[in-house]
Motif scaffolding. Structure first.
Motif, short mmCIF file in Angstrom:
data_model
loop_
_atom_site.label_atom_id
_atom_site.label_comp_id
_atom_site.label_asym_id
_atom_site.label_seq_id
_atom_site.Cartn_x
_atom_site.Cartn_y
_atom_site.Cartn_z
N TYR A 193 0.81 -1.21 0.00
CA TYR A 193 0.00 0.00 0.00
C TYR A 193 0.85 1.27 0.00
N GLY A 194 2.05 1.20 0.62
CA GLY A 194 2.91 2.38 0.68
C GLY A 194 3.32 2.89 -0.69
N VAL A 195 3.50 1.99 -1.66
CA VAL A 195 3.87 2.41 -3.01
C VAL A 195 2.74 3.18 -3.66
N ILE A 196 1.51 2.85 -3.31
CA ILE A 196 0.38 3.60 -3.86
C ILE A 196 0.40 5.03 -3.34
N THR A 197 0.70 5.21 -2.07
CA THR A 197 0.87 6.57 -1.54
C THR A 197 1.98 7.29 -2.30
N ASN A 198 3.04 6.58 -2.62
CA ASN A 198 4.16 7.16 -3.36
C ASN A 198 3.70 7.59 -4.76
N ILE A 199 2.88 6.79 -5.40
CA ILE A 199 2.36 7.13 -6.72
C ILE A 199 1.54 8.41 -6.65
N ILE A 200 0.70 8.51 -5.64
CA ILE A 200 -0.25 9.62 -5.54
C ILE A 200 0.41 10.91 -5.08
N ASN A 201 1.29 10.82 -4.07
CA ASN A 201 1.86 12.06 -3.53
C ASN A 201 3.23 11.84 -2.90
N GLY A 202 4.03 11.00 -3.54
CA GLY A 202 5.32 10.64 -2.97
C GLY A 202 6.28 11.79 -2.77
N GLY A 203 6.23 12.77 -3.65
CA GLY A 203 7.17 13.88 -3.53
C GLY A 203 7.01 14.68 -2.25
N LEU A 204 5.79 14.71 -1.72
CA LEU A 204 5.53 15.47 -0.51
C LEU A 204 5.47 14.61 0.75
#
Length: 245
Positions: A193-204
């Motif tokens: 699931y953490g990679v999905i967060t990275n896809i959506i807003n990983g830069g921040l």
């Protein structure tokens, strides 16, 4: 599972479950719109066995709940029952989010491409790509994402299902179809699931330790997985991941 799209998802998450998951949602976000939008993406919530399908539904609703949350720690029924409260970005956060030098997706005069809908679709290039994929002119009519609930859910589903290299699609990650490269592994990006967060807003949000937004995304996911009676899996956070860039 078959490939019947919305009808199939309806057998996994009925109106009662939808209401329980999104307990205090804005009435704009209807169950019927969610099901109707799913018909545009037959693989959404229909890839793999029932456990994987329900886990994808939980992940999608969790990430979009964070994007639209109106929850707070002392709120009635807890902060993770308040997803899908906002349709548009609020107050001082609202901006044009235009890339005026992006010749492929020219900004329409007077239009603003700030966050709208479940995924808070932002930037002219996302409105352009989503509109082309859905057959709707969202560059000239971005407000459709905040006024038509089916289009609103369809834009979120489009974002979820569509890889934008070097990022994989959220769908491929949660269904186990994504295999990280050696570079991904070296930068801490492992399936979960953490990679999905990275896809959506990983830069921040990613690679920054115990980020409050990441914690919030996980909180929604854990609650929804419990309701749908599926496991959350491993690698829920992205605290040690580098963003995709």
């Amino acid at each position: 599972m078959g490939s019947s799209g919305g009808a199939g998802i309806g057998s996994l998450i009925n109106q009662t479950l939808f209401n329980e998951i999104l307990k205090h949602r804005n009435e704009f976000y209807t169950y019927d719109a969610f099901i109707a939008a799913a018909k545009s993406f037959p693989r959404f919530g229909m890839t793999g066995d029932d456990h994987i399908c329900k886990k994808e539904i939980a992940a999608f609703l969790a990430q979009t709940s964070h994007e639209t949350t109106g929850g707070w720690s002392e709120g009635p029924d807890g902060r993770y029952t308040w997803g899908y409260r906002f349709i548009e970005e609020q107050g001082d956060r609202v901006g044009p989010y235009e890339w005026p030098n992006n010749a492929q997706w020219p900004c329409a005069a007077g239009k603003r491409y700030y966050g709208r809908g479940p995924i808070q679709l932002s930037h002219n290039y996302n409105y352009g790509q989503a509109g082309r994929a859905l057959g709707v002119d969202l560059l000239n009519n971005p407000d459709l994402v905040a006024t038509d609930p089916i289009i609103s859910f369809r834009t979120a589903s489009w974002y979820w299902m569509t890889p934008q290299p070097p990022k994989p699609s959220c769908h491929d990650v949660i269904t186990g179809k994504w295999t990280p490269t050696n570079a991904d592994r070296a930068e801490g990006r492992l399936p979960g699931y953490g990679v999905i967060t990275n896809i959506i807003n990983g830069g921040l949000e990613c690679g920054k330790g115990n980020d409050a937004n990441v914690v919030d995304r996980i909180g929604f996911f854990e609650r929804y997985c419990k309701i749908l009676k599926v496991s959350c899996g491993d690698n829920l956070d992205c605290r040690n991941q580098k963003s995709f860039g």
